[in-house]
Design a protein around this motif. Structure first.
Motif, PDB file in Angstrom:
ATOM      1  N   SER A 165      83.144 104.775  35.943  1.00 27.68           N
ATOM      2  CA  SER A 165      83.228 104.459  34.515  1.00 27.68           C
ATOM      3  C   SER A 165      81.861 104.468  33.845  1.00 27.68           C
ATOM      4  O   SER A 165      81.766 104.540  32.620  1.00 27.68           O
ATOM      5  N   ARG A 166      80.791 104.406  34.647  1.00 26.41           N
ATOM      6  CA  ARG A 166      79.428 104.387  34.094  1.00 26.41           C
ATOM      7  C   ARG A 166      78.710 105.721  34.262  1.00 26.41           C
ATOM      8  O   ARG A 166      77.535 105.840  33.907  1.00 26.41           O
ATOM      9  N   ASP A 181      84.908 101.681  39.638  1.00 31.73           N
ATOM     10  CA  ASP A 181      84.104 100.987  38.636  1.00 31.73           C
ATOM     11  C   ASP A 181      82.839 101.775  38.323  1.00 31.73           C
ATOM     12  O   ASP A 181      82.431 101.899  37.164  1.00 31.73           O
ATOM     13  N   HIS A 182      82.217 102.332  39.359  1.00 31.74           N
ATOM     14  CA  HIS A 182      80.984 103.109  39.154  1.00 31.74           C
ATOM     15  C   HIS A 182      81.258 104.371  38.345  1.00 31.74           C
ATOM     16  O   HIS A 182      80.440 104.753  37.490  1.00 31.74           O
ATOM     17  N   GLU A 208      73.130 107.782  40.304  1.00 31.64           N
ATOM     18  CA  GLU A 208      73.279 107.923  38.856  1.00 31.64           C
ATOM     19  C   GLU A 208      72.574 109.205  38.429  1.00 31.64           C
ATOM     20  O   GLU A 208      71.494 109.179  37.844  1.00 31.64           O
TER      21      GLU A 208
END
Length: 378
Positions: A282-283, A279-280, A32
């Motif tokens: 999208s964050r 999915d990741h 992240e």
């Protein structure tokens, strides 16, 4: 001759590269990254893939005269960007826009716009222009359209104008207008930069007057779109996708076990389950996808499936672009990359982006054959 600055991005907040062979692979899903605004500015240079490109190593297709013409026009454009801009009037820029020894009116086009299909070498030519322009690296900028809008988001509009306004050249790759907000923002930004004497160059798969078509009610923003078009002289570049010209079809997907084994034996490789990676993404903001790839030497993906919706597909396009820029091979199991996007997507307003992503991922899949022991000549 101008030279490219060293690429030394700030360390990512993600995991470090494994210290030795045999360590567990990296995972993009574990990362992240946070990207400070000063890194966004510092990285507005041609990506590593285009460090060494120049006009003289662009190989025009003999059957496509528009490619040779583009080299000639852009070389002349670069030659007109030299000289000191201390007078604040961008004299070097105006020299290129002379006719018969006289300058054109300041309201005339102040940039070049390379229009053509994917894989005809537009980014090669754009990066060559950046390298050929006689100006310090901090006085010229190169970035994708997405990176430019992200810079405005990070710095604010006025600070972006102040930061780029002293530049001699701004190169914008993959110019697209995906929503009305971007249309108004970019139209206003480029108008301000032109007033400051900044020369513009851009690439796209869409003619300036057609930007936004098929994605939003472009007719409602016709004034802004026409304003953007007025900044550019359009150069059409025809031809086939060089990445696949004369090459065999894309390699078939590997098996899950083969992908996993390759990830474990390749230093710096990442290994992720494809649906989990989508999915990741999208964050993580797309402006951070470059940092997401820091230190990654190969991307290994299991269970690749068709993307489920448009938003997910557009995020994947950005990731594909960042991997391609960094020459990161992609080894995958599941469906072939030409089946990532459904027929409805490939017929829609973003189809050119999806075809570009397929083209680039296919090239990276060929590069990944070495991870499984296949030779490039296979």
């Amino acid at each position: 001759m101008s030279s490219s600055p060293a690429h030394k991005p700030a360390p990512s907040a993600g995991p470090e590269r494994p210290a030795a062979d045999g360590a567990a692979p990296l995972s993009l899903c574990d990362r992240e990254p946070h990207v400070p605004a000063d890194r966004l500015v510092a990285e507005m240079v041609p990506p590593p893939r285009f460090d060494s490109v120049r006009f003289d190593n662009y190989i025009p297709d003999p059957s496509q005269p528009s490619q040779s013409e583009a080299v000639k026009v852009l070389s002349g454009f670069a030659g007109g960007l030299g000289g000191d801009r201390a007078d604040g009037e961008g004299g070097g820029i105006r020299r290129w826009f002379r006719r018969g020894g006289r300058q054109t009116a300041p309201a005339g086009p102040r940039g070049v716009y390379l229009d053509g299909g994917y894989g005809v070498g537009k980014t090669h030519l754009l990066a060559s222009l950046w390298h050929a322009t006689e100006a310090p690296p901090e006085r010229k900028a190169f970035g994708t359209f997405v990176e430019l809008t992200n810079l405005v988001g990070a710095l604010g509009f006025q600070q972006t104008v102040a930061t780029l306004g002293g530049h001699r050249l701004l190169c914008i790759d993959e110019f697209e207008l995906d929503d009305p907000g971007d249309t108004v923002l970019v139209s206003t930004l480029l108008s301000r930069l032109v007033e400051e004497g900044v020369a513009l160059a851009a690439t796209s798969n869409t003619l300036p007057g057609k930007l936004g078509e098929g994605r939003f009610a472009a007719a409602d923003f016709l004034r802004e779109i026409q304003g953007l078009s007025a900044h550019f002289r359009t150069l059409r570049i025809d031809g086939e996708d060089y990445r696949h010209r004369g090459l065999p079809e894309a390699p078939a997907p590997a098996g899950d076990a083969e992908v996993t084994a390759a990830a474990h034996r390749t230093p710096g490789a990442s290994l992720d389950h494809f649906p989990s990676l989508l999915d990741h993404l999208s964050r993580v903001h797309p402006s951070r996808y470059g940092a997401l790839c820091d230190g990654v030497e190969a991307v290994c993906l299991t269970d690749v499936q068709p993307v489920p919706d448009q938003s997910t597909a557009l995020r994947l396009v950005v990731l594909a672009d960042r991997l391609y820029d960094r020459e990161v091979p992609v080894l995958a199991s599941g469906v072939p990359f030409d089946r990532l996007f459904g027929e409805d997507m490939l017929r829609g307003g973003y189809r050119k982006k999806y075809f570009r992503a397929i083209s680039r991922l296919t090239a990276l899949a060929r590069d990944a054959r070495r991870l499984t022991g296949e030779g490039d000549g296979a």
